[in-house]
Design a protein around this motif. Structure first.
Motif, PDB file in Angstrom:
ATOM      1  N   ALA A 187       0.837  -1.188   0.000  1.00 57.41           N
ATOM      2  CA  ALA A 187       0.000   0.000   0.000  1.00 57.41           C
ATOM      3  C   ALA A 187       0.877   1.245   0.000  1.00 57.41           C
ATOM      4  O   ALA A 187       2.040   1.218   0.407  1.00 57.41           O
ATOM      5  CB  ALA A 187      -0.909  -0.005   1.225  1.00 57.41           C
ATOM      6  N   ALA A 188       0.313   2.362  -0.445  1.00 53.38           N
ATOM      7  CA  ALA A 188       1.050   3.615  -0.486  1.00 53.38           C
ATOM      8  C   ALA A 188       1.462   4.031   0.922  1.00 53.38           C
ATOM      9  O   ALA A 188       0.672   3.955   1.863  1.00 53.38           O
ATOM     10  CB  ALA A 188       0.194   4.694  -1.129  1.00 53.38           C
ATOM     11  N   HIS A 189       2.714   4.492   1.062  1.00 57.90           N
ATOM     12  CA  HIS A 189       3.231   4.917   2.356  1.00 57.90           C
ATOM     13  C   HIS A 189       2.531   6.168   2.854  1.00 57.90           C
ATOM     14  O   HIS A 189       2.232   6.305   4.038  1.00 57.90           O
ATOM     15  CB  HIS A 189       4.742   5.164   2.271  1.00 57.90           C
ATOM     16  CG  HIS A 189       5.341   5.729   3.519  1.00 57.90           C
ATOM     17  ND1 HIS A 189       5.468   4.985   4.671  1.00 57.90           N
ATOM     18  CD2 HIS A 189       5.834   6.975   3.804  1.00 57.90           C
ATOM     19  CE1 HIS A 189       6.020   5.748   5.616  1.00 57.90           C
ATOM     20  NE2 HIS A 189       6.246   6.940   5.115  1.00 57.90           N
TER      21      HIS A 189
ATOM     22  N   LEU B  88      -7.999  -9.484  10.380  1.00 56.82           N
ATOM     23  CA  LEU B  88      -7.524 -10.607  11.194  1.00 56.82           C
ATOM     24  C   LEU B  88      -6.129 -10.348  11.763  1.00 56.82           C
ATOM     25  O   LEU B  88      -5.751 -10.956  12.773  1.00 56.82           O
ATOM     26  CB  LEU B  88      -7.500 -11.881  10.349  1.00 56.82           C
ATOM     27  CG  LEU B  88      -8.864 -12.414   9.903  1.00 56.82           C
ATOM     28  CD1 LEU B  88      -8.692 -13.607   8.973  1.00 56.82           C
ATOM     29  CD2 LEU B  88      -9.727 -12.797  11.111  1.00 56.82           C
ATOM     30  N   ALA B  89      -5.365  -9.445  11.140  1.00 52.34           N
ATOM     31  CA  ALA B  89      -4.003  -9.163  11.611  1.00 52.34           C
ATOM     32  C   ALA B  89      -3.747  -7.657  11.602  1.00 52.34           C
ATOM     33  O   ALA B  89      -2.933  -7.147  10.830  1.00 52.34           O
ATOM     34  CB  ALA B  89      -2.978  -9.882  10.738  1.00 52.34           C
ATOM     35  N   PRO B  90      -4.456  -6.905  12.473  1.00 55.65           N
ATOM     36  CA  PRO B  90      -4.228  -5.456  12.530  1.00 55.65           C
ATOM     37  C   PRO B  90      -2.816  -5.153  13.034  1.00 55.65           C
ATOM     38  O   PRO B  90      -2.199  -5.964  13.716  1.00 55.65           O
ATOM     39  CB  PRO B  90      -5.295  -4.968  13.506  1.00 55.65           C
ATOM     40  CG  PRO B  90      -5.625  -6.165  14.348  1.00 55.65           C
ATOM     41  CD  PRO B  90      -5.450  -7.355  13.456  1.00 55.65           C
ATOM     42  N   ARG B  91      -2.310  -3.987  12.672  1.00 59.43           N
ATOM     43  CA  ARG B  91      -0.981  -3.558  13.090  1.00 59.43           C
ATOM     44  C   ARG B  91      -1.122  -2.331  13.983  1.00 59.43           C
ATOM     45  O   ARG B  91      -1.585  -1.268  13.531  1.00 59.43           O
ATOM     46  CB  ARG B  91      -0.115  -3.214  11.875  1.00 59.43           C
ATOM     47  CG  ARG B  91       0.045  -4.351  10.866  1.00 59.43           C
ATOM     48  CD  ARG B  91       1.014  -5.404  11.351  1.00 59.43           C
ATOM     49  NE  ARG B  91       2.373  -4.897  11.426  1.00 59.43           N
ATOM     50  CZ  ARG B  91       3.241  -4.941  10.430  1.00 59.43           C
ATOM     51  NH1 ARG B  91       2.884  -5.440   9.242  1.00 59.43           N
ATOM     52  NH2 ARG B  91       4.479  -4.502  10.583  1.00 59.43           N
ATOM     53  N   ALA B  92      -0.749  -2.459  15.253  1.00 62.13           N
ATOM     54  CA  ALA B  92      -0.867  -1.341  16.193  1.00 62.13           C
ATOM     55  C   ALA B  92       0.019  -0.184  15.752  1.00 62.13           C
ATOM     56  O   ALA B  92       1.124  -0.403  15.233  1.00 62.13           O
ATOM     57  CB  ALA B  92      -0.486  -1.790  17.598  1.00 62.13           C
TER      58      ALA B  92
ATOM     59  N   GLU C 109      -2.266   8.851   4.993  1.00 65.60           N
ATOM     60  CA  GLU C 109      -2.080   7.744   4.069  1.00 65.60           C
ATOM     61  C   GLU C 109      -3.444   7.149   3.716  1.00 65.60           C
ATOM     62  O   GLU C 109      -4.380   7.154   4.516  1.00 65.60           O
ATOM     63  CB  GLU C 109      -1.152   6.683   4.638  1.00 65.60           C
ATOM     64  CG  GLU C 109      -1.405   6.298   6.081  1.00 65.60           C
ATOM     65  CD  GLU C 109      -0.431   7.003   7.016  1.00 65.60           C
ATOM     66  OE1 GLU C 109      -0.665   8.194   7.282  1.00 65.60           O
ATOM     67  OE2 GLU C 109       0.548   6.372   7.475  1.00 65.60           O
ATOM     68  N   PRO C 110      -3.620   6.639   2.487  1.00 67.93           N
ATOM     69  CA  PRO C 110      -4.929   6.147   2.055  1.00 67.93           C
ATOM     70  C   PRO C 110      -5.561   5.135   3.000  1.00 67.93           C
ATOM     71  O   PRO C 110      -6.777   5.164   3.206  1.00 67.93           O
ATOM     72  CB  PRO C 110      -4.628   5.525   0.690  1.00 67.93           C
ATOM     73  CG  PRO C 110      -3.467   6.328   0.169  1.00 67.93           C
ATOM     74  CD  PRO C 110      -2.625   6.613   1.387  1.00 67.93           C
ATOM     75  N   ALA C 111      -4.766   4.229   3.565  1.00 69.01           N
ATOM     76  CA  ALA C 111      -5.328   3.199   4.444  1.00 69.01           C
ATOM     77  C   ALA C 111      -6.058   3.806   5.630  1.00 69.01           C
ATOM     78  O   ALA C 111      -7.029   3.218   6.135  1.00 69.01           O
ATOM     79  CB  ALA C 111      -4.222   2.264   4.922  1.00 69.01           C
ATOM     80  N   VAL C 112      -5.625   4.971   6.096  1.00 64.87           N
ATOM     81  CA  VAL C 112      -6.301   5.633   7.220  1.00 64.87           C
ATOM     82  C   VAL C 112      -7.705   6.053   6.802  1.00 64.87           C
ATOM     83  O   VAL C 112      -8.680   5.863   7.545  1.00 64.87           O
ATOM     84  CB  VAL C 112      -5.471   6.836   7.704  1.00 64.87           C
ATOM     85  CG1 VAL C 112      -6.273   7.693   8.684  1.00 64.87           C
ATOM     86  CG2 VAL C 112      -4.185   6.358   8.362  1.00 64.87           C
ATOM     87  N   TYR C 113      -7.839   6.619   5.622  1.00 61.84           N
ATOM     88  CA  TYR C 113      -9.168   6.992   5.138  1.00 61.84           C
ATOM     89  C   TYR C 113     -10.071   5.769   5.006  1.00 61.84           C
ATOM     90  O   TYR C 113     -11.247   5.797   5.392  1.00 61.84           O
ATOM     91  CB  TYR C 113      -9.053   7.684   3.776  1.00 61.84           C
ATOM     92  CG  TYR C 113      -8.642   9.130   3.835  1.00 61.84           C
ATOM     93  CD1 TYR C 113      -9.583  10.139   4.034  1.00 61.84           C
ATOM     94  CD2 TYR C 113      -7.310   9.498   3.672  1.00 61.84           C
ATOM     95  CE1 TYR C 113      -9.216  11.474   4.070  1.00 61.84           C
ATOM     96  CE2 TYR C 113      -6.934  10.843   3.704  1.00 61.84           C
ATOM     97  CZ  TYR C 113      -7.888  11.816   3.899  1.00 61.84           C
ATOM     98  OH  TYR C 113      -7.518  13.140   3.937  1.00 61.84           O
TER      99      TYR C 113
ATOM    100  N   ALA D 274      -6.014   0.287   9.872  1.00 59.82           N
ATOM    101  CA  ALA D 274      -5.277   0.947   8.792  1.00 59.82           C
ATOM    102  C   ALA D 274      -3.870   0.375   8.667  1.00 59.82           C
ATOM    103  O   ALA D 274      -3.363   0.195   7.553  1.00 59.82           O
ATOM    104  CB  ALA D 274      -5.220   2.452   9.041  1.00 59.82           C
ATOM    105  N   GLY D 275      -3.232   0.082   9.786  1.00 59.03           N
ATOM    106  CA  GLY D 275      -1.917  -0.547   9.746  1.00 59.03           C
ATOM    107  C   GLY D 275      -1.957  -1.900   9.065  1.00 59.03           C
ATOM    108  O   GLY D 275      -1.050  -2.260   8.301  1.00 59.03           O
ATOM    109  N   GLY D 276      -3.030  -2.672   9.343  1.00 57.46           N
ATOM    110  CA  GLY D 276      -3.186  -3.949   8.659  1.00 57.46           C
ATOM    111  C   GLY D 276      -3.359  -3.774   7.167  1.00 57.46           C
ATOM    112  O   GLY D 276      -2.790  -4.521   6.373  1.00 57.46           O
ATOM    113  N   LEU D 277      -4.162  -2.780   6.770  1.00 62.03           N
ATOM    114  CA  LEU D 277      -4.362  -2.510   5.350  1.00 62.03           C
ATOM    115  C   LEU D 277      -3.071  -2.038   4.685  1.00 62.03           C
ATOM    116  O   LEU D 277      -2.768  -2.413   3.547  1.00 62.03           O
ATOM    117  CB  LEU D 277      -5.441  -1.441   5.164  1.00 62.03           C
ATOM    118  CG  LEU D 277      -6.877  -1.830   5.514  1.00 62.03           C
ATOM    119  CD1 LEU D 277      -7.764  -0.591   5.520  1.00 62.03           C
ATOM    120  CD2 LEU D 277      -7.417  -2.861   4.526  1.00 62.03           C
TER     121      LEU D 277
END
Length: 479
Positions: free
Chosen positions: A2-4, A95-99, A200-204, A221-224
């Protein structure tokens, strides 16, 4: 991957023709809001793109809109996956979120404006429905937190600009943002709040999903993203905000102070009512030195907000069915891109394993989502192909047997529902079992071997390249 950050995604999108620049100067009070409507309503989805306005009258910041949600391709590019893999990517992320991780310094705080310098008129905030919205609106991710536990929430809460140093926030009762702000406001304290612009896009994508209370949007969002989101402490409050954002607007919701908010063009396609909402005072604006202002385009579907909501929540529902409800035969989910207010159409592809199984899944989804129409089809149907969906409605559905109407659901956003004598809006939902209830015999297509041979003839004749439907793929695989 994913985009940084947002600008990495924008560079990729522009290189692929999914972002177009407008070089001439534009007036933020009407031109971007009108032009983005032309893009969504004048072009088929495959031809849509985000818009970047490099010169906005009265501001030094460029304005970008619709880039994240121009189309399924734009959304997939932001996640670094193929369009057909969006749902499975969401399942893996849930299933695997990233804190998140906390950092001491951040690009979003290269420039810090406080007091009188923290004025909203430096930003290119659009009027999204020119001639109808009463003011410019900030449409982005909003962060607030619980006063006692410190647990944060992130969601999209439209925010009306009242003047250069104050806004009116659509913190409606019943939503998490309102509940968390109340932990300060109810005891007479200002409640900290921050608007995150250009994360970052994943946050949106995580912020627009209907995640269960207590699920951390930033961890999802971290998982994405495939990497932890970096957070930094805001300059005028204890909130933690995405460090790689373009701009952060910091503020505090004022106890006991309300002002009329609206009308505003809602994602359901109609103007919202005017109602009193909480007032917030701006305490700081921080940004990158060369910051880009990003605004989510809403209003009449299809729009950016409906596209993002549909694609994000389809993946969430797929994960919920498979892993929370044990429906292991569910193959895929699709929500039409007219998500307006949640009253959209969800299609689920699955393999029923008993009589009534599809209807049970449909009723479960009616009870646990805001979606208004739920259709269940067999696992071999291409649920993104409207022609195939029309075919199964014609060939598999007996309305008297397969269609259920369920009532008594809260429907505050549904313009088709009339309030009752108590002022409540209780609507109904449609559940359709479009799986094969009777033996239909084989599909009336030639055999797989003959179709494969005929494709060779097609290609040798120099005819256009064929895009295979789900049914043709099944035929060629021998199904």
């Amino acid at each position: 991957m994913a985009a940084h950050d947002l600008r990495e995604f924008l560079a990729l999108a522009e290189a692929r023709g999914l972002l177009k620049r407008v070089a001439r100067s534009v007036d933020c009070s009407w031109e971007p809001g009108c032009m983005v409507k032309w893009m969504y309503h004048g072009l088929p989805m495959a031809e849509r793109f985000g818009l970047r306005f490099d010169q906005v009258s009265g501001s030094d910041f460029p304005l970008v809109t619709a880039a994240l949600g121009a189309s399924v391709d734009s959304y997939a590019l932001a996640l670094g996956v193929a369009p057909e893999d969006i749902n499975e990517h969401w399942v893996r992320a849930l299933l695997a979120p990233r804190a998140p991780v906390r950092v001491a310094t951040a690009r979003c705080q290269e420039v810090i404006l406080t007091d009188a310098r923290a004025a909203l008129d430096i930003l290119p905030i659009p009027v999204w429905t020119p001639g109808r919205d009463r003011a410019p609106y900030i449409t982005t991710c909003v962060v607030n937190r619980h006063a006692v536990t410190g647990v944060q929430n992130m969601g999209v809460y439209r925010t009306m600009v009242r003047d250069q140093h104050s806004v009116v926030v659509n913190l409606s009762p019943g939503r998490q943002g309102h509940m968390l702000a109340s932990t300060d406001l109810d005891v007479g304290r200002p409640a900290p709040i921050a608007w995150v612009i250009g994360a970052e896009p994943a946050v949106y994508f995580a912020a627009v999903a209907n995640l269960a209370p207590g699920v951390d949007e930033v961890s999802v969002a971290g998982g994405l993203k495939g990497a932890p989101v970096e957070l930094v402490r805001a300059r005028t409050s204890d909130l933690l905000v995405p460090a790689n954002a373009e701009i952060i607007i910091e503020g505090e919701v004022l106890p006991g102070e309300m002002a009329d908010e609206g009308p505003f063009g809602e994602s359901a396609g109609y103007m919202s009512d005017v109602a009193p909402k909480p007032v917030a005072r701006i305490t700081a604006i921080t940004h990158r030195r060369d910051a880009i202002f990003y605004g989510l385009a809403s209003q009449m579907p299809p729009s950016e907000s409906t596209t993002l909501q549909s694609l994000s929540n389809a993946g969430l529902i797929l994960k919920t069915l498979r892993h929370d409800h044990g429906e292991s035969t569910v193959r895929d989910c699709w929500i039409d891109l007219m998500f307006g207010g949640g009253a959209a159409h969800l299609v689920v592809a699955m393999r029923p394993i008993r009589s009534g199984h599809a209807q049970d899944v449909g009723r479960l989804l009616a009870q646990t989502t805001s979606l208004k129409r739920i259709t269940i089809v067999d696992e071999d149907i291409d649920i993104r192909n409207q022609t195939e969906l029309d075919w199964v409605m014609s060939s598999h559905v007996d309305p008297a047997r397969d269609v259920q109407i369920l009532g008594g659901f809260p429907a505050a956003m549904d313009h088709a529902v009339t309030p009752d004598a108590q002022g409540r809006k209780l609507g109904s939902k449609l559940v359709i079992d479009a799986t094969r209830s009777l033996a239909t015999g084989p599909i009336s297509l030639p055999s797989a071997a003959l179709m494969a041979r005929a494709r060779g003839t097609w290609e040798s004749a120099g005819l256009p390249e064929i895009e295979l439907s789900q049914r043709l793929r099944n035929c060629l695989s021998g199904d």
